[in-house]
Design a protein around this motif. Structure first.
Motif, mmCIF file in Angstrom:
data_model
loop_
_atom_site.group_PDB
_atom_site.id
_atom_site.type_symbol
_atom_site.label_atom_id
_atom_site.label_comp_id
_atom_site.label_asym_id
_atom_site.label_seq_id
_atom_site.Cartn_x
_atom_site.Cartn_y
_atom_site.Cartn_z
ATOM 1 N N ILE A 92 0.888 -18.775 -56.881
ATOM 2 C CA ILE A 92 2.259 -19.098 -57.292
ATOM 3 C C ILE A 92 2.250 -20.275 -58.261
ATOM 4 N N GLU A 93 1.450 -21.284 -57.937
ATOM 5 C CA GLU A 93 1.290 -22.429 -58.835
ATOM 6 C C GLU A 93 0.828 -21.969 -60.215
ATOM 7 N N PRO B 79 -7.224 -25.405 -37.761
ATOM 8 C CA PRO B 79 -6.786 -26.393 -36.778
ATOM 9 C C PRO B 79 -5.928 -25.855 -35.645
ATOM 10 N N PRO B 80 -4.953 -24.982 -35.902
ATOM 11 C CA PRO B 80 -4.181 -24.482 -34.761
ATOM 12 C C PRO B 80 -5.062 -23.715 -33.777
ATOM 13 N N LYS C 46 9.713 -20.438 -50.246
ATOM 14 C CA LYS C 46 9.026 -20.255 -48.972
ATOM 15 C C LYS C 46 8.302 -18.919 -49.000
ATOM 16 N N ILE D 240 -0.410 -19.393 -52.386
ATOM 17 C CA ILE D 240 0.238 -20.595 -52.896
ATOM 18 C C ILE D 240 -0.401 -21.031 -54.217
ATOM 19 N N LEU E 184 2.093 -24.758 -43.721
ATOM 20 C CA LEU E 184 2.379 -24.971 -45.123
ATOM 21 C C LEU E 184 3.296 -23.919 -45.741
ATOM 22 N N ILE F 159 -13.282 -26.901 -41.062
ATOM 23 C CA ILE F 159 -12.234 -27.507 -40.243
ATOM 24 C C ILE F 159 -10.997 -27.833 -41.065
ATOM 25 N N ALA F 160 -11.211 -28.197 -42.318
ATOM 26 C CA ALA F 160 -10.090 -28.641 -43.137
ATOM 27 C C ALA F 160 -9.262 -27.492 -43.690
ATOM 28 N N ASP G 11 3.387 -20.053 -62.101
ATOM 29 C CA ASP G 11 4.390 -20.994 -62.567
ATOM 30 C C ASP G 11 3.936 -21.631 -63.881
ATOM 31 N N GLU H 275 -6.849 -22.325 -52.399
ATOM 32 C CA GLU H 275 -5.772 -22.502 -53.351
ATOM 33 C C GLU H 275 -6.296 -22.331 -54.788
ATOM 34 N N ARG I 282 5.811 -22.500 -44.850
ATOM 35 C CA ARG I 282 7.238 -22.675 -44.621
ATOM 36 C C ARG I 282 7.770 -23.816 -45.492
ATOM 37 N N LEU I 283 6.841 -24.569 -46.086
ATOM 38 C CA LEU I 283 7.251 -25.801 -46.758
ATOM 39 C C LEU I 283 7.185 -25.724 -48.271
ATOM 40 N N THR I 284 6.558 -24.703 -48.774
ATOM 41 C CA THR I 284 6.507 -24.592 -50.228
ATOM 42 C C THR I 284 7.820 -24.004 -50.723
ATOM 43 N N ARG I 285 8.034 -24.117 -52.020
ATOM 44 C CA ARG I 285 9.194 -23.445 -52.611
ATOM 45 C C ARG I 285 8.656 -22.496 -53.655
#
Lengths: 348, 348
Positions: free
Chosen positions: B246-247, B76-77, B277, B243, B270, B70-71, B250, B216, B272-275
């Motif tokens: 990418i971390e 969830p959507p 994007k 994501i 999420l 679920i997490a 980096d 992740e 859309r919110l990382t940099r």
DNA sequence: TCTTCGGCTGCAAACCTTTGCAGGACTGCA
DNA sequence: TGCAGTCCTGCAAAGGTTTGCAGCCGAAGA
């Protein structure tokens, strides 16, 4: 097609009541009989029909979990924890989403009432009196809100807000904004109360913006106001709003944390993945889910089990447990020292 | 305390069967009687007991929704959409979490079977044969996997992977890595197949890394391998892995998209919110949830409603609908032109 | 006036379990 | 041999609802 207790009885040559007891009171049946019955049951793939059982015992072994918005990342960890805890205790859980709508919330608990042994209300938007009313129809545990004497589990956002404000004070911030949460939210009120007191205690000025939608968009929409307000730090109602705000500030050319410090609340998984990583007040959502389930089940086993129908359904032994879970401030990269004065719109 | 049909009957001076019909077949009862009954029911706060109804009709008006985690933000959507659609059709939904565990998955569907009219299996980890077996016990719709002739709704990740690879080819990339998903995942196989074909068609070299945990952390762990591989672009099994990667990159001093381009799959909020994007293949998860519910309910109403017990439970009219939902590539900031040759570890 | 029919309602069985009560078989003791 | 007591099992009612069948009443047609 599905085997009933009768099929098992026929196959193993005993009465249905013996089969029933094999499952619900094994010590009352002769070991030999028991293994025979069990074998037949296994053979036929028999599983007791919970609905039929519920009809006579009055226990459904189901619980309801009502949340405002499943897709809000605050909830999934709570749902997951609650579901896991429930299932470990042999309960199944109905999950329902109210879309932040009060009427839907009420309908839902009524609709679910007959089908569950209790309901978990997460951050309900209903009025206190309405909640108390529905709690007479079905046992209720409230999460993230205190209502009358009802059992509830809360997370100490007051303490969290205080810690956040003190953190900001320590960094030198004196003009701080609070991004309020949705109307009718208990959490939002608590935060506001605690943050205001902490700010006043530290000689800082706190302006409250809101109420707002507790979403990324809700946060983003406030960027302009934050800029105009000339504050150097912001405490947001939740991480989603904080992240939205950071986006919005970025669009306005303000950098976090150099120009503005931002702290969120919840510590959703996301907050570790954005850049800058979000400073936030971690709320123990999983623990809250587990605790709430335990309380509900406890309530349930205290209830007058035999006395069905007219019996004293509630009120006798109001287990008035109200537990408060601690929060902790997690400092990451979205907060920093107050910028040097002399900037365009920060000066007095 | 809760009013039964009998209480209503007594209060309105009719037989219980008339009350029953007032609710389940209103056209069979005299309008005057009907309003009287309705009034009494309202007065007494009567609501039909669904368990009792289920006992005789064989329809519980519940469905089960079984997910791996679920997490995981992918779900969830989907859960929200499915729940909304179900409730609109007057169904309640049990949500259960298997923790990516096969045994739990099987137990769950058995435990739920008697209590629901059907089960939605999301990205199941069970073997095909096991799934077919449980589908004989309870109607099943599978999401994100194709198994035998069972009804299912899939998202066309093959097409999505192809589009992603073509996008990368267009940017000049010729050495591309694919971060594989978990073992046993249908989606992972499809992606691999499509990506390999597309890469070959474009004269590019595709190396497959995996299988991996679809998280992740799973993505982050591959950063080193990606660097050593000397690839200039990566297609990840999902956004979470992208994501994480990418971390990880980096941390190794590699910038996205300047040094490496990264594409994810799912388009979770999420991304859309990382940099930067994330460029990603959007999967229509909400639509999948709604469609699956519709299919399940359709299946249900096709079933031999009257023929309870020994009747031909399944097999007669296998509605073999298999729907494939389109995906779309969303280009954001994590992909860019292939870097100029001559860099330390990119050159041939 | 008699029949027929339609509209409405009541009756009772059925769905699958649980559980209080009573009875049967046995054991052990006097 | 008789009796009390223990263990196990069967009987039947109960839980709240749906539904096929039958019956009632009144109206329409003959």
């Amino acid at each position: 097609m599905p085997a009933t207790i009768r099929d098992v009885a026929r196959a193993s040559g005993v009465h249905i009541s013996t089969v029933s007891r094999t499952f619900s009171a094994p010590h009352l049946v002769n070991p030999e009989t028991r293994v025979r019955v069990l074998a037949c049951a296994e053979d036929l793939g028999y599983r007791p029909n919970r609905a039929a059982r519920a009809l006579i015992t009055g226990r459904t072994h189901n619980i309801g979990l009502i949340v405002a918005d499943i897709a809000n990342p605050f909830f999934p960890p709570l749902i997951k924890a609650a579901e896991g805890q429930a299932r470990q205790r042999d309960y199944h859980v109905f999950v329902a989403d109210t879309n932040e709508d009060v009427a839907a919330e009420e309908d839902l608990v009524h609709a679910l009432a007959k089908q569950v042994d209790g309901v978990l209300l997460c951050s309900p938007r209903m009025s206190n009196s309405l909640i108390e009313q529905v709690s007479r129809e079905v046992p209720v545990v409230v999460i993230n809100r205190q209502v009358g004497g009802l059992p509830c589990v809360m997370m100490d956002v007051g303490q969290g807000a205080r810690a956040a404000i003190e953190h900001l004070l320590g960094l030198g911030h004196r003009r701080i904004a609070l991004l309020g949460g949705p109307r009718g939210s208990w959490t939002a009120r608590e935060m506001r109360r605690a943050a205001t007191a902490a700010a006043r205690g530290g000689g800082a000025e706190l302006t409250v913006l809101g109420p707002n939608q507790p979403t990324e968009t809700g946060g983003g929409a406030l960027a302009e106001q934050v800029r105009r307000g000339g504050v150097t730090a912001v405490l947001a109602y939740n991480d989603l709003m904080a992240i939205g705000l950071i986006e919005g500030l970025d669009a306005l050319g303000l950098r976090v944390p150099q120009d503005v410090s931002v702290v969120g609340v919840d510590d959703i998984a996301l907050s570790r993945l954005t850049r800058p990583k979000l400073t936030t007040v971690a709320t123990p959502t999983a623990a809250a889910g587990r605790t709430a389930v335990d309380m509900l089940l406890q309530l349930d086993s205290d209830a007058p089990r035999g006395a069905r129908g007219r019996g004293a359904a509630a009120g006798d032994r109001r287990t008035t447990a109200q537990v408060m879970l601690q929060t902790v401030l997690v400092v990451r990269d979205s907060t920093g020292p107050v910028p040097e004065p002399g900037r365009d719109d920060t000066g007095a």
